[in-house]
Design a protein around this motif. Structure first.
Motif, short mmCIF file in Angstrom:
data_model
loop_
_atom_site.label_atom_id
_atom_site.label_comp_id
_atom_site.label_asym_id
_atom_site.label_seq_id
_atom_site.Cartn_x
_atom_site.Cartn_y
_atom_site.Cartn_z
N GLN A 27 0.83 -1.09 -0.08
CA GLN A 27 -0.19 0.17 -0.07
C GLN A 27 0.90 1.30 0.01
O GLN A 27 0.54 2.32 -0.56
N HIS A 28 1.94 1.21 0.72
CA HIS A 28 2.84 2.28 0.76
C HIS A 28 3.60 2.77 -0.69
O HIS A 28 3.55 4.12 -0.97
N ILE A 29 3.86 1.66 -1.48
CA ILE A 29 4.31 1.88 -2.77
C ILE A 29 3.08 2.55 -3.72
O ILE A 29 3.33 3.72 -4.49
N GLU A 30 1.69 2.22 -3.38
CA GLU A 30 0.73 2.87 -3.98
C GLU A 30 0.50 4.25 -3.62
O GLU A 30 0.15 5.13 -4.58
N TYR A 31 0.53 4.55 -2.31
CA TYR A 31 0.88 5.82 -2.05
C TYR A 31 1.89 6.92 -2.66
O TYR A 31 1.59 7.89 -2.94
N ALA A 32 2.78 5.97 -2.85
CA ALA A 32 4.03 7.00 -3.52
C ALA A 32 3.72 7.22 -5.07
O ALA A 32 3.83 8.35 -5.40
N ARG A 33 2.98 6.13 -5.62
CA ARG A 33 2.66 6.36 -7.13
C ARG A 33 1.56 7.50 -7.12
O ARG A 33 1.63 8.34 -7.97
N ASP A 34 0.51 7.50 -6.47
CA ASP A 34 -0.71 8.21 -6.23
C ASP A 34 0.01 9.80 -6.22
O ASP A 34 -0.48 10.79 -6.55
N THR A 35 0.84 9.71 -5.06
CA THR A 35 1.66 11.18 -4.77
C THR A 35 2.10 11.79 -6.09
O THR A 35 2.18 12.95 -6.13
N ALA A 36 3.01 10.78 -6.39
CA ALA A 36 3.62 11.28 -7.91
C ALA A 36 2.99 11.94 -8.84
O ALA A 36 3.03 12.85 -9.38
N GLU A 37 1.68 11.23 -9.03
CA GLU A 37 0.76 11.53 -10.16
C GLU A 37 0.09 12.89 -9.64
O GLU A 37 0.11 13.53 -10.39
N LYS A 38 -0.30 13.04 -8.31
CA LYS A 38 -0.91 14.26 -7.99
C LYS A 38 0.29 15.49 -8.09
O LYS A 38 -0.33 16.60 -8.57
N PHE A 39 1.27 15.38 -7.61
CA PHE A 39 2.34 16.20 -7.82
C PHE A 39 2.38 16.66 -9.41
O PHE A 39 2.40 17.86 -9.62
N ASN A 40 2.62 15.74 -9.99
CA ASN A 40 2.88 15.98 -11.71
C ASN A 40 1.70 16.77 -12.02
O ASN A 40 1.91 17.70 -13.01
N ARG A 41 0.19 16.25 -11.57
CA ARG A 41 -0.79 17.03 -12.04
C ARG A 41 -0.90 18.61 -11.74
O ARG A 41 -1.32 19.69 -12.63
N THR A 42 -0.31 18.67 -10.43
CA THR A 42 -0.51 19.98 -9.93
C THR A 42 0.59 21.01 -10.46
O THR A 42 0.36 22.32 -10.53
N PHE A 43 1.98 20.36 -10.35
CA PHE A 43 2.88 21.48 -10.70
C PHE A 43 3.50 20.92 -12.10
O PHE A 43 4.76 21.69 -12.31
N GLY A 44 3.23 20.05 -12.65
CA GLY A 44 4.03 19.71 -14.02
C GLY A 44 4.81 18.49 -13.73
O GLY A 44 5.16 18.16 -12.53
N GLU A 45 5.13 17.79 -14.81
CA GLU A 45 5.75 16.65 -14.98
C GLU A 45 7.00 16.60 -13.99
O GLU A 45 8.03 17.39 -14.65
N THR A 46 7.12 15.89 -13.00
CA THR A 46 8.67 16.09 -12.19
C THR A 46 8.93 14.44 -11.80
O THR A 46 10.16 14.45 -11.79
N PHE A 47 7.99 13.97 -11.50
CA PHE A 47 8.43 12.60 -10.88
C PHE A 47 8.09 11.39 -11.61
O PHE A 47 6.92 11.24 -12.45
N ALA A 48 8.89 10.44 -11.82
CA ALA A 48 8.67 9.04 -12.36
C ALA A 48 7.86 8.10 -11.56
O ALA A 48 8.10 8.28 -10.27
N LEU A 49 7.13 7.41 -12.07
CA LEU A 49 6.20 6.38 -11.47
C LEU A 49 6.91 5.24 -10.82
O LEU A 49 7.41 4.44 -11.69
#
Ligand code: ADP
Ligand code: TRP
Length: 317
Positions: free
Chosen positions: A154-176
């Motif tokens: 579940q923690h890895i899923e949190y990391a993926r979701d957080t990367a997506e949320k950040f990328n949507r909010t601030f622009g493509e920054t993190f790899a999933l």
């Protein structure tokens, strides 16, 4: 730094390492080092551990023990990066930024939080935010592969979701990141037959002395329902092939004491070289600080470069 994909994992320094930690995590870490397909980062998650260990002396001792364990099982600081989370300030800095884009209801769905709540425990903010610090650990390095036990899925899923949320909010920054659940066969049973865990007091320490091995093995709970003591066998098969064990267990059917004595021999033969290495390493006054100094330098280099991009993306730089 090479251009291989990054692999990152970590262990919390919350107790003396046991053979469950070895077969369930460290052994795979050494295998990844050997295969060489990734640039590997292995972390000591001391800020995560601070949720559990709130004594400076104990924290220092457990951290030292974990770094010596990483080295004793065969991780080589010339091939992989061994570092301590708290030596790389970008982890906590990024966790804060993630806190600002994450909602309370979303974090309330975390298993660890729900379990603590259900048990009526007072949950610290650090425990509540645990998944955000772990997301920072992973995303700062653009880790492609994150080998963890089933309990961390579940923690890895949190990391993926957080990367997506950040990328949507601030622009493509993190790899999933991609999760890699280490094989189930590795769930090592403890002396009472439950999962081996320091919280259950049922462990066999990874660098146990002969005497400690004897004590632990003799305390293994056996039931008399069949010829084969399953709890003994479950540990035995980690250090000896099933084919060899079949004849041994057949020969000594029903003779639990003889089987336990055989397990003591085999465990001792397995543990002895790592135990010797651990003791040898622990005599070197520089090894821990030198390993951590080197790891901190390498980890900070990568993490700080990423953090620069993040600061710019959110507009504080
Ligand atoms: P513990 O359960 O003793 O508190 P941790 O949760 O600190 O251990 O686990 C550290 C690492 O060791 C994790 O990657 C976890 O998946 C692995 N591990 C711990 N116990 C076992 C076990 N009994 N069998 C397999 N892997 C284990
Ligand atoms: N939470 C993990 C555990 O309890 C340890 C951990 C912290 C970790 N940060 C990590 C694992 C980053 C993989 C990647 O086992």
């Amino acid at each position: 730094m090479s251009d291989k994909p990054i692999l990152l994992s970590g262990i919390k320094p919350t107790g003396t390492p046991h053979i469950g930690n070895y077969f369930g995590a460290m052994k795979q870490f050494v295998e990844f080092q050997t295969i060489g397909t990734h640039d590997c980062y292995f972390m000591i998650a001391d800020y995560h551990a601070l949720n559990f260990i709130q004594s400076a002396g104990e924290m220092r001792e457990l951290t030292r023990e974990l770094i010596l364990s990483y080295l004793a099982v065969g991780l080589n600081p010339e091939k992989v990066v061994l570092f301590k989370q708290s030596d790389v300030p970008a982890h906590t800095e990024l966790a804060w930024i993630f806190d600002t884009i994450t909602t309370m209801p979303y974090l309330m769905r975390a298993h660890a939080y729900k379990d603590a709540e259900a048990k009526g425990k007072e949950v610290s903010v650090g425990t509540f935010n645990y998944p955000m610090l772990m997301a920072a650990d992973i995303l700062l390095y653009d880790a492609a592969k994150v080998p963890v036990g089933q309990d961390q899925k579940q923690h890895i899923e949190y990391a993926r979701d957080t990367a997506e949320k950040f990328n949507r909010t601030f622009g493509e920054t993190f790899a999933l990141p991609e999760e890699y659940i280490m094989p189930d066969v590795a769930i090592v049973p403890g002396t009472d037959g439950q999962k081996m865990s320091k919280s259950y007091g049922n462990t066999i320490p990874l660098f146990a002395s002969r005497l400690e091995i004897e004590e632990a093995v003799m305390s293994i709970v056996t039931d008399s329902s069949g010829d084969r003591p399953e709890n003994v066998y479950g540990i035995h098969k980690l250090v000896k092939s099933e084919r060899e064990l079949d004849s041994l267990y057949e020969e000594h059917a029903g003779k639990y004491k003889a089987l336990k004595e055989a397990l003591v021999e085999d465990l001792d033969a397995f543990i002895a070289p790592m135990r010797d290495r651990f003791h040898e390493l622990s005599l070197d006054p520089e090894i821990v600080t030198e390993t951590l100094r080197r790891g901190a330098e390498q980890a900070n280099e990568r993490a700080n470069a990423k953090m620069e991009l993040v600061r710019r993306a959110v507009g504080v730089a």
